[in-house]
Design an enzyme around this catalytic site. Structure first.
Site, mmCIF file in Angstrom:
data_model
loop_
_atom_site.group_PDB
_atom_site.id
_atom_site.type_symbol
_atom_site.label_atom_id
_atom_site.label_comp_id
_atom_site.label_asym_id
_atom_site.label_seq_id
_atom_site.Cartn_x
_atom_site.Cartn_y
_atom_site.Cartn_z
ATOM 1 N N ASN A 145 0.829 -1.203 0.000
ATOM 2 C CA ASN A 145 0.000 0.000 0.000
ATOM 3 C C ASN A 145 0.866 1.258 0.000
ATOM 4 O OD1 ASN A 145 -2.010 2.049 1.743
ATOM 5 N ND2 ASN A 145 -3.038 0.706 0.295
ATOM 6 N N GLY A 203 -2.353 1.737 4.870
ATOM 7 C CA GLY A 203 -1.037 2.323 4.682
ATOM 8 C C GLY A 203 -1.104 3.719 4.093
ATOM 9 N N ARG A 248 -1.201 4.898 1.055
ATOM 10 C CA ARG A 248 -2.210 5.154 0.025
ATOM 11 C C ARG A 248 -3.597 5.257 0.642
ATOM 12 N NH1 ARG A 248 -5.767 3.273 -4.003
ATOM 13 N NH2 ARG A 248 -5.338 4.159 -6.061
ATOM 14 N N CYS A 249 -3.897 4.381 1.593
ATOM 15 C CA CYS A 249 -5.205 4.423 2.250
ATOM 16 C C CYS A 249 -5.452 5.757 2.946
ATOM 17 C CB CYS A 249 -5.315 3.306 3.285
ATOM 18 S SG CYS A 249 -5.422 1.645 2.610
ATOM 19 N N MET A 250 -4.392 6.347 3.507
ATOM 20 C CA MET A 250 -4.543 7.558 4.315
ATOM 21 C C MET A 250 -4.487 8.834 3.486
ATOM 22 S SD MET A 250 -2.407 6.739 7.800
ATOM 23 C CE MET A 250 -0.829 6.694 6.953
#
Length: 420
Positions: free
Chosen positions: A366, A409, A411-413
């Site tokens: 991620n 991770g 990218r998610c945040m």
């Protein structure tokens, strides 16, 4: 800010420096994040499952690590927008505050008298305090401290610590609740009820915040209302190239959701092709970006044990949608076409099954691309990071052991708002 603000019209032309995301790797200019706060203190061994967390996070450590993340972004020249700040601006306007509360305080969920109780307690709050309640939730005792005596029959036999309005700790993962597809924004129709109020906040920001008004804002906003079984979360959406978007059919994004979003994008001429990827429905692979991400023009980082997957290419011919099923052994060829390259370079660290599973659980795949061949990653994904560096990818690390306990991770945040 005027309470009569409206979303930009679909005909608005993008201006120089306008927001928009046309691929996964062009230089990242602006990103939307949410610094975790009081909502994390509502996570307990009893509430974590309902709030979609595997563990109870330490707020102070999570905040410090998120600050390190945003400093790293800023050091790379990325403008960082904080969701809470944008929400504060929204609720400073009396008309928008009323509109937001009317939609956020749903009597079908809370009860009609409980909504009256909440309105009484929240009516005179300053904008900052109200935004904190909308994100962090409020208990019976906290409502009483605001001078509102709860009269709802649903609240008569509960303790002072009972939550009248649930917190939104998943706001940390801004990727999921909205995604830019070119100059169009899709606001997520979230699969789980614990996250649905998040989408409302993003919709209000995109429709009414001055930052997104006029020609620099989204040309069109695809909303979450009336979604039915059509769930789509941004962690499953990847802009492979300006005219092709990939969407994972996952634990969180439904096949119906993919078809609905594809229909809207193709009818709007936002893209030429949508590639649906049939993911395994597992907690460890809840979104497409938990198992693969784009790192440069021809390369995707991929979780080694992920099998080849069936894909579906969706296009529009005249007034009809046409889908073509592609067997699993053609997945890489389909993705290469989406990226616009002759062949796909798949980057998979040579790990045994146990190490690979641990690295993937630790968000090793991620990564967030800052530019072609330059990514941000958690430092704990050491084997993956070393492997990427050995293949010419620049990896910038930060400590994320506490943040990563939320199962997300870099990218998610992050929700990229402008690239290029």
């Amino acid at each position: 800010m005027s309470s009569t603000g409206t979303a930009p019209t679909p005909e608005a032309a993008p201006a120089a420096g306008a927001h928009g995301v046309h691929d996964e790797i062009s230089p990242l200019r602006t990103v939307l994040v949410h610094r975790p706060g009081r909502e994390l203190e509502r996570l307990t061994p009893d509430t974590r499952e309902e709030l979609l967390f595997d563990e109870v996070l330490w707020r102070d450590r999570a905040e410090a690590q998120h600050d390190e993340f945003t400093r790293l972004l800023g050091d790379q020249g990325v403008e960082v927008l904080q969701l809470r700040d944008l929400l504060v601006d929204i609720v400073r306007d009396a008309g928008l505050r009323e509109h937001l509360l009317a939609r956020a305080l749903d009597p079908a969920v809370l009860g009609d008298i409980a909504v009256q109780d909440l309105r009484g307690g929240l009516a005179d709050l300053e904008a900052e305090a109200l935004a904190d309640v909308l994100i962090g939730g409020i208990t019976v005792g906290e409502l009483r401290s605001l001078g509102a005596e709860p009269r709802s029959i649903a609240l008569q036999r509960v303790g002072e610590e009972h939550l009248v309005l649930d917190p939104l700790p998943n706001h940390l993962f801004t990727r999921d609740t909205s995604v830019w597809i070119g100059d169009v924004v899709s606001v997520g129709a979230m699969r789980r009820s614990a996250r649905r109020r998040e989408s409302l906040h993003l919709e209000m920001v995109y429709r009414h915040h001055p930052r997104f008004a006029g020609p620099g804002g989204p040309r069109r906003l695809l909303g979450r209302d009336g979604a039915g079984a059509a769930s789509v979360e941004g962690g499953d959406v990847m802009m492979l190239s300006p005219r092709t978007v990939a969407i994972g059919m996952s634990e969180r994004t439904s096949a119906v959701g993919v078809e609905r979003l594809a229909a809207a994008l193709l009818a709007d001429d936002a893209v030429d092709r949508v590639i649906a990827i049939a993911l395994p429905h597992r907690r460890a692979m809840m979104h497409l970006d938990t198992v693969t991400t784009v790192v440069d023009e021809e390369s995707m980082l991929r979780f080694g044990p992920l099998p080849a997957l069936e894909t579906f290419e969706i296009e529009r011919l005249g007034d009809r949608l046409v889908s073509r099923a592609r067997p699993a052994d053609e997945m890489d060829a389909v993705l290469a076409r989406g990226l616009g390259v002759p062949s796909l370079r798949v980057l998979t660290p040579p790990l045994d099954a146990y190490a690979a599973a641990r690295e993937q659980w630790d968000d090793g795949c991620n990564v967030l691309a800052l530019a072609p061949g330059r990514v941000i990653a958690y430092e704990r994904a050491a084997a993956t990071n070393d492997y990427l560096r050995a293949r010419g990818v620049e990896v910038l690390e930060f400590a994320g052991d506490e943040l990563g306990r939320g199962r997300g991770g870099p990218r998610c945040m992050s929700c990229p708002v402008a690239r290029g």
